[in-house]
Design a protein around this motif. Structure first.
Motif, PDB file in Angstrom:
ATOM      1  N   ILE A  57       9.424   9.053   1.828  1.00  0.00           N
ATOM      2  CA  ILE A  57       8.081   9.589   1.884  1.00  0.00           C
ATOM      3  C   ILE A  57       7.645   9.839   3.330  1.00  0.00           C
ATOM      4  N   SER A  58       7.144  10.835   3.709  1.00  0.00           N
ATOM      5  CA  SER A  58       6.827  11.237   5.062  1.00  0.00           C
ATOM      6  C   SER A  58       5.503  11.929   5.203  1.00  0.00           C
ATOM      7  N   VAL A  59       4.933  11.556   6.359  1.00  0.00           N
ATOM      8  CA  VAL A  59       3.635  12.543   6.779  1.00  0.00           C
ATOM      9  C   VAL A  59       4.114  13.456   7.795  1.00  0.00           C
ATOM     10  N   ALA A  60       3.011  14.333   8.166  1.00  0.00           N
ATOM     11  CA  ALA A  60       3.402  15.276   9.305  1.00  0.00           C
ATOM     12  C   ALA A  60       3.264  15.036  10.505  1.00  0.00           C
ATOM     13  N   GLY A  61       4.288  15.122  11.295  1.00  0.00           N
ATOM     14  CA  GLY A  61       4.023  15.131  12.785  1.00  0.00           C
ATOM     15  C   GLY A  61       3.897  16.405  13.501  1.00  0.00           C
ATOM     16  N   ASN A  62       3.188  16.402  14.858  1.00  0.00           N
ATOM     17  CA  ASN A  62       2.779  17.572  15.432  1.00  0.00           C
ATOM     18  C   ASN A  62       3.919  18.600  15.569  1.00  0.00           C
ATOM     19  N   HIS A  63       5.169  18.189  15.704  1.00  0.00           N
ATOM     20  CA  HIS A  63       6.310  19.066  15.869  1.00  0.00           C
ATOM     21  C   HIS A  63       6.680  19.679  14.588  1.00  0.00           C
ATOM     22  N   ASP A  64       6.511  18.645  13.503  1.00  0.00           N
ATOM     23  CA  ASP A  64       6.786  19.261  12.235  1.00  0.00           C
ATOM     24  C   ASP A  64       5.689  20.420  11.754  1.00  0.00           C
ATOM     25  N   LEU A  65       4.509  20.369  12.171  1.00  0.00           N
ATOM     26  CA  LEU A  65       3.432  21.407  11.856  1.00  0.00           C
ATOM     27  C   LEU A  65       3.601  22.591  12.817  1.00  0.00           C
ATOM     28  N   ALA A  66       4.009  22.261  13.889  1.00  0.00           N
ATOM     29  CA  ALA A  66       4.227  23.523  15.069  1.00  0.00           C
ATOM     30  C   ALA A  66       5.433  24.293  14.489  1.00  0.00           C
ATOM     31  N   VAL A  67       6.325  23.838  13.938  1.00  0.00           N
ATOM     32  CA  VAL A  67       7.760  24.730  13.537  1.00  0.00           C
ATOM     33  C   VAL A  67       7.221  25.136  12.377  1.00  0.00           C
ATOM     34  N   CYS A  87      14.137  25.924  16.491  1.00  0.00           N
ATOM     35  CA  CYS A  87      13.923  25.426  15.197  1.00  0.00           C
ATOM     36  C   CYS A  87      13.637  26.478  14.157  1.00  0.00           C
ATOM     37  N   ARG A  88      12.676  27.244  14.600  1.00  0.00           N
ATOM     38  CA  ARG A  88      12.285  28.076  13.614  1.00  0.00           C
ATOM     39  C   ARG A  88      13.624  29.288  13.335  1.00  0.00           C
ATOM     40  N   ASN A  89      14.443  29.426  14.123  1.00  0.00           N
ATOM     41  CA  ASN A  89      15.556  30.195  13.875  1.00  0.00           C
ATOM     42  C   ASN A  89      16.679  29.689  12.911  1.00  0.00           C
ATOM     43  N   VAL A  90      16.750  28.422  12.814  1.00  0.00           N
ATOM     44  CA  VAL A  90      17.685  27.700  12.117  1.00  0.00           C
ATOM     45  C   VAL A  90      17.351  26.937  10.916  1.00  0.00           C
ATOM     46  N   LEU A  91      16.168  26.963  10.744  1.00  0.00           N
ATOM     47  CA  LEU A  91      15.629  26.184   9.445  1.00  0.00           C
ATOM     48  C   LEU A  91      15.490  27.301   8.350  1.00  0.00           C
ATOM     49  N   SER A  92      15.754  26.905   7.137  1.00  0.00           N
ATOM     50  CA  SER A  92      15.539  27.812   5.837  1.00  0.00           C
ATOM     51  C   SER A  92      14.305  27.826   5.350  1.00  0.00           C
ATOM     52  N   PHE A  93      13.981  28.581   4.207  1.00  0.00           N
ATOM     53  CA  PHE A  93      12.579  28.610   3.501  1.00  0.00           C
ATOM     54  C   PHE A  93      12.190  27.460   2.942  1.00  0.00           C
ATOM     55  N   GLU A  94      13.179  26.789   2.375  1.00  0.00           N
ATOM     56  CA  GLU A  94      13.126  25.466   1.772  1.00  0.00           C
ATOM     57  C   GLU A  94      12.655  24.372   2.627  1.00  0.00           C
ATOM     58  N   ASP A  95      13.030  24.511   4.184  1.00  0.00           N
ATOM     59  CA  ASP A  95      12.581  23.522   5.078  1.00  0.00           C
ATOM     60  C   ASP A  95      11.278  23.641   5.438  1.00  0.00           C
ATOM     61  N   PHE A  96      10.988  25.016   5.822  1.00  0.00           N
ATOM     62  CA  PHE A  96       9.440  25.377   6.116  1.00  0.00           C
ATOM     63  C   PHE A  96       8.537  25.013   4.867  1.00  0.00           C
ATOM     64  N   ASP A  97       8.975  25.179   3.720  1.00  0.00           N
ATOM     65  CA  ASP A  97       8.132  24.539   2.717  1.00  0.00           C
ATOM     66  C   ASP A  97       7.774  23.385   2.847  1.00  0.00           C
ATOM     67  N   PHE A  98       8.934  22.711   3.002  1.00  0.00           N
ATOM     68  CA  PHE A  98       8.903  21.004   2.691  1.00  0.00           C
ATOM     69  C   PHE A  98       7.864  20.596   4.118  1.00  0.00           C
ATOM     70  N   LEU A  99       7.996  21.274   5.186  1.00  0.00           N
ATOM     71  CA  LEU A  99       7.144  20.887   6.357  1.00  0.00           C
ATOM     72  C   LEU A  99       5.689  21.011   6.326  1.00  0.00           C
ATOM     73  N   ASN A 100       5.549  22.377   5.334  1.00  0.00           N
ATOM     74  CA  ASN A 100       4.416  22.742   5.136  1.00  0.00           C
ATOM     75  C   ASN A 100       3.598  21.960   4.492  1.00  0.00           C
ATOM     76  N   GLY A 101       4.239  21.357   3.478  1.00  0.00           N
ATOM     77  CA  GLY A 101       3.842  20.405   2.416  1.00  0.00           C
ATOM     78  C   GLY A 101       3.543  18.960   2.705  1.00  0.00           C
ATOM     79  N   LEU A 102       3.929  18.569   3.992  1.00  0.00           N
ATOM     80  CA  LEU A 102       3.629  16.994   4.629  1.00  0.00           C
ATOM     81  C   LEU A 102       2.155  17.002   4.677  1.00  0.00           C
ATOM     82  N   PRO A 103       1.731  15.683   4.161  1.00  0.00           N
ATOM     83  CA  PRO A 103       0.448  15.337   4.506  1.00  0.00           C
ATOM     84  C   PRO A 103       0.065  14.457   5.637  1.00  0.00           C
ATOM     85  N   LEU A 104      -1.180  14.666   6.329  1.00  0.00           N
ATOM     86  CA  LEU A 104      -1.472  14.009   7.486  1.00  0.00           C
ATOM     87  C   LEU A 104      -1.347  12.497   7.376  1.00  0.00           C
TER      88      LEU A 104
END
Ligand code: ZN
Length: 240
Positions: A57-67, A87-104
């Motif tokens: 279970i994870s919350v969002a960090g500033n780097h997660d949200l910046a990516v 990071c933006r060049n190496v991550l997948s759609f699934e990764d972006f989705d996951f980072l986007n969904g992290l709560p604060l």
């Protein structure tokens, strides 16, 4: 319940694997992450895979949200900005989705977890001293709040209206006290100790313990340089 609270992994796979091995040998039941899974290190995808595989279970960090493109990275240091772009060049759609969904902020019966502070968590203000800790203590409706962000382990205690921070990083919790626990950084410690850092919270024993784990720093450094990331991000891992 025996929790392992980890934070600021920053794409350092070697450090994350060593911490997870240490947690398994310490009899951890459940993992919680205080954010910044990505940024700086050369293995953000692999670290995200581990977080998902272990259902951490994870919350969002500033780097997660910046990516993820959710916050502006213009105030980051140049090496941080370069790592975000990489990071933006190496991550997948699934990764972006996951980072986007992290709560604060997350909480359960025992604890609260937030990356930086409960006072406007979306601002990612550094919680270094008693003055900054006061706002978070005021907002706490649990006795323990875990944070990261500064990459320096630290415990703040509120007792009988007074705030103080002990030198020890292994404490027994007392009824009537509140605790803010900075769990340090798995992947890029900044307290002059290069070993990976994390925290155990045992709710049966009422104990909190910050732990340090050796890992293969040279391998993490070599990968950062081979990836073309700023070399400073590799060198700083040796000094902590
Ligand atoms: Zn961080």
């Amino acid at each position: 319940m025996r929790y392992a609270v980890i934070s600021d992994i920053h794409g350092n796979l070697e450090a994350l694997n060593s911490v997870i091995d240490s947690c398994h040998s310490s009899g951890v039941d459940s993992f919680i992450c205080a954010g910044d899974i990505v940024g700086y290190g050369a293995n953000p995808r692999e670290c995200l895979d581990i977080i998902r595989e272990l259902r951490i279970i994870s919350v969002a960090g500033n780097h997660d949200l910046a990516v993820a493109g959710k916050i502006d990275a213009s105030y980051f240091i140049p090496a941080g900005k370069a790592a975000i772009a990489w990071c933006r060049n190496v991550l997948s759609f699934e990764d972006f989705d996951f980072l986007n969904g992290l709560p604060l902020v997350l909480k359960n019966n025992y604890l609260i977890v937030v990356h930086a502070s409960l006072h406007h968590p979306e601002r990612f203000e550094y919680l270094y001293d008693i003055i900054n800790a006061t706002d978070t203590f005021y907002l706490m409706d649990r006795s323990v709040c875990f944070i990261g962000h500064t990459h320096r382990p630290q415990i703040f205690i509120q007792k009988d209206g007074r705030l103080f921070f002990p030198n020890e990083l292994s404490i027994e919790l007392s009824a009537g006290c509140k605790y803010i626990v900075n769990v340090g950084s798995v992947g890029q410690p900044r307290d002059s100790n290069p070993m990976a850092c994390y925290c155990i919270y045992d709710t049966d024993l009422n104990m909190i313990e910050v732990k340090r784990v050796a890992y293969d720093i040279k391998s993490a450094q070599r990968k950062i340089i081979e990836a073309g990331l700023p070399e400073i991000l590799a060198y700083r891992l040796s000094t902590g």
